[in-house]
Motif scaffolding. Structure first.
Motif, PDB file in Angstrom:
ATOM      1  N   THR A 259     -43.332  54.870  20.658  1.00 54.56           N
ATOM      2  CA  THR A 259     -43.756  53.693  21.417  1.00 54.56           C
ATOM      3  C   THR A 259     -42.562  52.841  21.822  1.00 54.56           C
ATOM      4  OG1 THR A 259     -45.836  53.626  20.183  1.00 54.56           O
ATOM      5  CG2 THR A 259     -45.206  51.625  21.365  1.00 54.56           C
ATOM      6  N   LEU A 260     -42.515  52.470  23.102  1.00 57.67           N
ATOM      7  CA  LEU A 260     -41.527  51.534  23.614  1.00 57.67           C
ATOM      8  C   LEU A 260     -42.083  50.120  23.530  1.00 57.67           C
ATOM      9  CD1 LEU A 260     -40.584  53.623  26.733  1.00 57.67           C
ATOM     10  CD2 LEU A 260     -38.903  52.900  25.028  1.00 57.67           C
ATOM     11  N   VAL A 261     -41.293  49.190  23.006  1.00 55.02           N
ATOM     12  CA  VAL A 261     -41.710  47.794  22.902  1.00 55.02           C
ATOM     13  C   VAL A 261     -40.688  46.948  23.655  1.00 55.02           C
ATOM     14  CG1 VAL A 261     -42.227  45.875  21.353  1.00 55.02           C
ATOM     15  CG2 VAL A 261     -42.772  48.223  20.656  1.00 55.02           C
ATOM     16  N   TYR A 262     -41.147  46.241  24.691  1.00 53.05           N
ATOM     17  CA  TYR A 262     -40.236  45.455  25.518  1.00 53.05           C
ATOM     18  C   TYR A 262     -40.552  43.965  25.414  1.00 53.05           C
ATOM     19  CZ  TYR A 262     -38.609  49.705  27.895  1.00 53.05           C
ATOM     20  OH  TYR A 262     -38.053  50.928  28.185  1.00 53.05           O
ATOM     21  N   PRO A 263     -39.537  43.154  25.125  1.00 54.45           N
ATOM     22  CA  PRO A 263     -39.737  41.702  25.175  1.00 54.45           C
ATOM     23  C   PRO A 263     -39.775  41.234  26.628  1.00 54.45           C
ATOM     24  CG  PRO A 263     -37.449  42.182  24.662  1.00 54.45           C
ATOM     25  CD  PRO A 263     -38.164  43.509  24.719  1.00 54.45           C
ATOM     26  N   ALA A 264     -40.251  40.003  26.838  1.00 60.01           N
ATOM     27  CA  ALA A 264     -40.386  39.474  28.193  1.00 60.01           C
ATOM     28  C   ALA A 264     -39.033  39.169  28.827  1.00 60.01           C
ATOM     29  CB  ALA A 264     -41.243  38.212  28.178  1.00 60.01           C
ATOM     30  N   SER A 265     -38.016  38.939  28.016  1.00 63.41           N
ATOM     31  CA  SER A 265     -36.689  38.611  28.527  1.00 63.41           C
ATOM     32  C   SER A 265     -35.660  39.010  27.475  1.00 63.41           C
ATOM     33  CB  SER A 265     -36.591  37.108  28.819  1.00 63.41           C
ATOM     34  OG  SER A 265     -36.294  36.387  27.634  1.00 63.41           O
ATOM     35  N   PRO A 266     -34.367  38.940  27.822  1.00 61.48           N
ATOM     36  CA  PRO A 266     -33.332  39.281  26.832  1.00 61.48           C
ATOM     37  C   PRO A 266     -33.158  38.234  25.734  1.00 61.48           C
ATOM     38  CG  PRO A 266     -32.507  39.457  29.099  1.00 61.48           C
ATOM     39  CD  PRO A 266     -33.800  38.733  29.166  1.00 61.48           C
ATOM     40  N   ALA A 267     -33.884  37.121  25.786  1.00 62.91           N
ATOM     41  CA  ALA A 267     -33.711  36.056  24.798  1.00 62.91           C
ATOM     42  C   ALA A 267     -33.973  36.568  23.380  1.00 62.91           C
ATOM     43  CB  ALA A 267     -34.650  34.892  25.114  1.00 62.91           C
ATOM     44  N   ILE A 268     -33.130  36.159  22.435  1.00 60.65           N
ATOM     45  CA  ILE A 268     -33.266  36.592  21.044  1.00 60.65           C
ATOM     46  C   ILE A 268     -34.638  36.228  20.490  1.00 60.65           C
ATOM     47  CG2 ILE A 268     -32.408  36.244  18.700  1.00 60.65           C
ATOM     48  CD1 ILE A 268     -30.618  38.042  20.336  1.00 60.65           C
ATOM     49  N   ASP A 269     -35.123  35.031  20.776  1.00 58.39           N
ATOM     50  CA  ASP A 269     -36.425  34.610  20.265  1.00 58.39           C
ATOM     51  C   ASP A 269     -37.547  35.508  20.779  1.00 58.39           C
ATOM     52  OD1 ASP A 269     -35.562  32.591  18.633  1.00 58.39           O
ATOM     53  OD2 ASP A 269     -35.888  30.990  20.094  1.00 58.39           O
ATOM     54  N   HIS A 270     -37.474  35.924  22.033  1.00 54.74           N
ATOM     55  CA  HIS A 270     -38.497  36.832  22.569  1.00 54.74           C
ATOM     56  C   HIS A 270     -38.462  38.175  21.835  1.00 54.74           C
ATOM     57  CE1 HIS A 270     -38.907  34.603  26.692  1.00 54.74           C
ATOM     58  NE2 HIS A 270     -39.571  34.017  25.717  1.00 54.74           N
ATOM     59  N   ALA A 271     -37.248  38.673  21.576  1.00 51.28           N
ATOM     60  CA  ALA A 271     -37.118  39.932  20.840  1.00 51.28           C
ATOM     61  C   ALA A 271     -37.689  39.794  19.435  1.00 51.28           C
ATOM     62  CB  ALA A 271     -35.662  40.365  20.797  1.00 51.28           C
ATOM     63  N   LEU A 272     -37.380  38.704  18.750  1.00 51.54           N
ATOM     64  CA  LEU A 272     -37.886  38.496  17.393  1.00 51.54           C
ATOM     65  C   LEU A 272     -39.402  38.353  17.388  1.00 51.54           C
ATOM     66  CD1 LEU A 272     -35.130  36.080  16.059  1.00 51.54           C
ATOM     67  CD2 LEU A 272     -35.521  38.447  15.334  1.00 51.54           C
ATOM     68  N   ASP A 273     -39.951  37.702  18.407  1.00 52.39           N
ATOM     69  CA  ASP A 273     -41.408  37.603  18.514  1.00 52.39           C
ATOM     70  C   ASP A 273     -42.046  38.983  18.532  1.00 52.39           C
ATOM     71  OD1 ASP A 273     -41.268  34.840  18.614  1.00 52.39           O
ATOM     72  OD2 ASP A 273     -41.473  34.726  20.798  1.00 52.39           O
ATOM     73  N   MET A 274     -41.469  39.892  19.323  1.00 52.02           N
ATOM     74  CA  MET A 274     -42.040  41.237  19.447  1.00 52.02           C
ATOM     75  C   MET A 274     -41.813  42.057  18.187  1.00 52.02           C
ATOM     76  SD  MET A 274     -43.491  41.231  22.424  1.00 52.02           S
ATOM     77  CE  MET A 274     -43.698  42.916  23.023  1.00 52.02           C
ATOM     78  N   ILE A 275     -40.654  41.887  17.541  1.00 58.61           N
ATOM     79  CA  ILE A 275     -40.400  42.591  16.282  1.00 58.61           C
ATOM     80  C   ILE A 275     -41.461  42.231  15.256  1.00 58.61           C
ATOM     81  CG2 ILE A 275     -38.832  42.664  14.293  1.00 58.61           C
ATOM     82  CD1 ILE A 275     -36.499  42.528  16.281  1.00 58.61           C
ATOM     83  N   GLU A 276     -41.771  40.947  15.182  1.00 60.05           N
ATOM     84  CA  GLU A 276     -42.756  40.485  14.199  1.00 60.05           C
ATOM     85  C   GLU A 276     -44.169  40.875  14.606  1.00 60.05           C
ATOM     86  OE1 GLU A 276     -43.429  36.434  11.655  1.00 60.05           O
ATOM     87  OE2 GLU A 276     -42.945  36.218  13.774  1.00 60.05           O
ATOM     88  N   ARG A 277     -44.516  40.675  15.863  1.00 64.78           N
ATOM     89  CA  ARG A 277     -45.894  40.893  16.308  1.00 64.78           C
ATOM     90  C   ARG A 277     -46.290  42.356  16.311  1.00 64.78           C
ATOM     91  NH1 ARG A 277     -48.110  39.002  22.298  1.00 64.78           N
ATOM     92  NH2 ARG A 277     -50.113  40.100  22.220  1.00 64.78           N
ATOM     93  N   PHE A 278     -45.336  43.252  16.676  1.00 65.72           N
ATOM     94  CA  PHE A 278     -45.681  44.660  16.840  1.00 65.72           C
ATOM     95  C   PHE A 278     -45.001  45.561  15.812  1.00 65.72           C
ATOM     96  CE2 PHE A 278     -46.468  42.815  21.060  1.00 65.72           C
ATOM     97  CZ  PHE A 278     -47.793  43.188  21.223  1.00 65.72           C
ATOM     98  N   ALA A 279     -44.477  44.987  14.746  1.00 63.79           N
ATOM     99  CA  ALA A 279     -43.883  45.757  13.647  1.00 63.79           C
ATOM    100  C   ALA A 279     -42.893  46.796  14.168  1.00 63.79           C
ATOM    101  CB  ALA A 279     -44.982  46.433  12.820  1.00 63.79           C
ATOM    102  N   VAL A 280     -41.950  46.332  14.971  1.00 63.35           N
ATOM    103  CA  VAL A 280     -40.922  47.207  15.531  1.00 63.35           C
ATOM    104  C   VAL A 280     -40.148  47.882  14.400  1.00 63.35           C
ATOM    105  CG1 VAL A 280     -38.730  47.177  16.798  1.00 63.35           C
ATOM    106  CG2 VAL A 280     -40.723  45.952  17.701  1.00 63.35           C
ATOM    107  N   THR A 281     -39.893  49.170  14.549  1.00 54.65           N
ATOM    108  CA  THR A 281     -39.177  49.918  13.511  1.00 54.65           C
ATOM    109  C   THR A 281     -37.756  50.296  13.901  1.00 54.65           C
ATOM    110  OG1 THR A 281     -39.995  52.054  14.325  1.00 54.65           O
ATOM    111  CG2 THR A 281     -41.339  50.912  12.664  1.00 54.65           C
TER     112      THR A 281
END
Length: 432
Positions: A259-281
Motif C-alpha cells: 500500500t502506498l500512503v501519500y500525505p497531502a503535502s511535504p509538510a512534516i506534520d502532514h506526514a506524521l498525521d498519516m503515519i499515525e492515522r494509517f499505521a505506516v510501516t
C-alpha cells in the motif's frame, strides 16, 4: 499469471487486480483506492486517452503532485504503451518549456494547483504563445508537438480542457472498450520505452533517461526484495515521483501489492498525521527529513520504532543491524545495480561495501583513460549492462552513450573485489 509474465506494467496491474483486488493500493487523507479500483480507474483513463487519439509511443507528460491522481495517470499511460514524461512540480517556466519541448510532449495531464503553484500561470509563462491558442488544437513553436493540455481545473485557461471531459470520452458511444484495451495491452512489450526522466545524472548537462517497461515491472520487484518490502507494508514515499527515487519507491510498492500512503503535502506534520492515522510501516525519505520526522514523532508521542528507516533495520531473527542501506546505482540503471538486502547484515570484512550485482546486472571496472578492464580490487570507472539498464538518452545515438559491447560508462569510481562486492570511491568528474 506467472511471475515471468509480469514483465510490463499492464501485466503487473492485471495480476494485482486478480490477486490483491480488495487490498488498499493507494491511500490519501481524503480517499483510498483498492487494487481493483486502481485497475478500473486507470483503465477508464487509458480508454479515454485512446479515444483522444493517444496510443503506443504517445508522449504523455504528467505535472501533478504525488497521490491517487498521479498513480492513476501513470498506470493509464503505461497501459497503452505511452512514453510518460515525469515533470517536476518545482519547474520554473524556463525548465518547464525545456522539458515539454525536448521531450516532444504531445499530451499534458496536469493539476491546476499544488502548494503555492498555479500551473496554468506557469504554463503561460513557459509557453507565451498559449494565450491565443484553442483547446485541443495547440500549435506552438515553443513546444511544436504539444496538442492538448488537460487540467483538473481549466477555468480561465482557454487553451486547456477539463480532465472530466477527457474521462467522459471513455463513456461515449463507440469509445474504446475493455476488449480493445486488453488488445492494446497485449502489444505492450517489455522492451518498449516507458518513462522519460530528466536528470543531471552522469554529467552536469541535463539528460532525459528512458527506462523500458521491463525496468518498471521486473526490476522494481527486485528492488522491493532488496528493501525487504512485503505485501502487508504501508509505504509512505516522501521523495517526489518525478524523481527516480520517488518513482521507483512507488513501482516497488506496486510490484509486491503493498500500500502506498501519500500525505497531502511535504509538510512534516502532514506526514506524521498519516503515519499515525494509517499505521505506516515504511518511509522513503532522505536528508534532513528523517531526523525531522523522528523529532516530530517524539514530540507528538507517535510510535515509530516499527519503521526501520526511522529506527533501525533488523535481520530475519529480529536483531538490529544498523541503518546503512547498502545500495549503489543511478537513474540510468533504474535505481540500484548493486545491493545487499536491508534485512541482511553485510558479511564480516565487507562492511564498507555497497553490495553485489542484482537483477541480472553485469559490472566491470575500467581505466577511465584507456578503457582497459582492471583486475579485482583496483579502483576505476564502473561500467554496467543488464536488462533494467536504460534504453538510452532521449535523442542521443547509442554510440554516444554505450560502449560497442553494450556497457554504460557510469563515471562512478569504485573497486569490485573478487567476490563481487563493490566499494564506491567517488566520481571520475567529481560530479554527483
Amino acid at each position: 499469471m506467472t511471475t515471468e509474465a509480469r514483465d510490463t506494467l499492464p501485466a503487473l496491474l492485471a495480476h494485482l487486480a486478480a490477486t490483491r483486488g480488495d487490498h488498499p493500493a493507494v491511500v490519501m487523507a481524503h480517499e483510498a483506492l483498492t487494487y481493483a479500483a486502481l485497475d478500473a480507474r486507470s483503465a477508464r483513463l487509458a480508454r479515454a486517452l485512446l479515444a483522444a487519439g493517444a496510443g503506443k509511443g504517445a508522449r504523455i507528460g504528467l505535472l501533478m503532485s504525488d497521490g491517487i491522481d498521479w498513480v492513476t495517470a501513470f498506470c493509464a499511460a503505461c497501459r497503452i504503451g505511452a512514453l510518460v514524461t515525469c515533470v517536476s512540480t518545482l519547474s520554473t517556466p524556463a525548465e518547464l518549456a525545456h522539458v515539454l519541448r525536448s521531450g516532444d510532449v504531445q499530451v499534458l495531464l496536469a493539476a491546476r494547483r499544488f502548494l503555492d503553484h498555479d500551473y496554468a500561470e506557469t504554463l503561460e509563462a513557459a509557453l507565451p504563445g498559449l494565450a491565443g491558442q484553442r483547446a485541443g488544437a495547440l500549435r506552438l513553436a515553443e513546444a511544436p508537438w504539444l496538442r492538448a493540455v488537460w487540467l483538473d481545473d481549466a477555468a480561465g485557461a482557454g487553451w486547456a480542457r477539463p480532465m472530466a471531459n477527457l474521462l467522459a470520452l471513455a463513456d461515449e458511444p463507440g469509445a474504446p472498450d475493455d476488449a480493445l484495451l486488453r488488445a492494446v495491452e497485449r502489444e505492450v512489450s517489455p522492451a518498449d520505452p516507458a518513462i522519460l526522466i530528466h536528470t543531471s545524472g552522469s554529467t552536469a548537462q541535463p539528460k532525459a533517461v528512458v527506462p523500458a517497461q521491463w525496468a518498471v515491472a521486473r526490476h522494481s520487484a527486485e528492488l522491493a526484495r532488496m528493501f525487504a518490502l512485503t505485501p502487508d507494508d504501508r509505504m509512505m514515499p516522501l521523495l517526489p515521483a518525478f524523481w527516480l527515487a520517488g518513482l521507483s519507491t512507488m513501482t516497488q510498492t506496486l510490484a509486491v501489492g503493498a500500500t502506498l500512503v501519500y500525505p497531502a503535502s511535504p509538510a512534516i506534520d502532514h506526514a506524521l498525521d498519516m503515519i499515525e492515522r494509517f499505521a505506516v510501516t515504511r518511509v522513503n525519505a532522505w536528508g534532513d527529513r528523517q531526523p525531522k520526522l523522528i523529532e516530530g514523532a517524539r514530540a507528538r508521542g507517535i510510535a515509530i520504532g516499527h519503521i526501520p528507516e526511522l529506527s533501525q533495520f533488523r535481520d530475519g531473527n529480529g536483531q538490529p543491524i544498523g541503518t546503512k542501506i547498502a545500495m549503489f546505482g543511478m537513474t540510468e540503471t533504474f535505481s540500484a545495480h548493486s545491493a545487499q538486502p536491508v534485512n541482511a547484515p553485510l558479511p564480516p570484512g565487507k562492511e564498507a561495501s555497497f553490495g553485489r550485482a542484482i537483477g541480472g546486472y553485469e559490472r566491470r571496472v575500467v581505466d577511465p583513460a584507456t578503457g582497459r578492464e582492471l583486475p579485482p580490487g583496483e579502483v576505476g570507472e564502473v561500467q554496467v549492462r543488464g536488462p533494467a539498464l536504460m534504453l538510452g538518452f532521449y535523442k542521443r545515438r547509442r554510440g554516444e552513450v554505450f560502449t560497442p559491447d553494450g556497457y554504460y560508462p557510469t563515471r562512478d569510481l569504485a573497486s569490485i573485489d573478487a567476490q563481487g562486492w563493490i566499494y564506491p570511491a567517488g566520481r571520475v568528474d567529481d560530479m554527483i
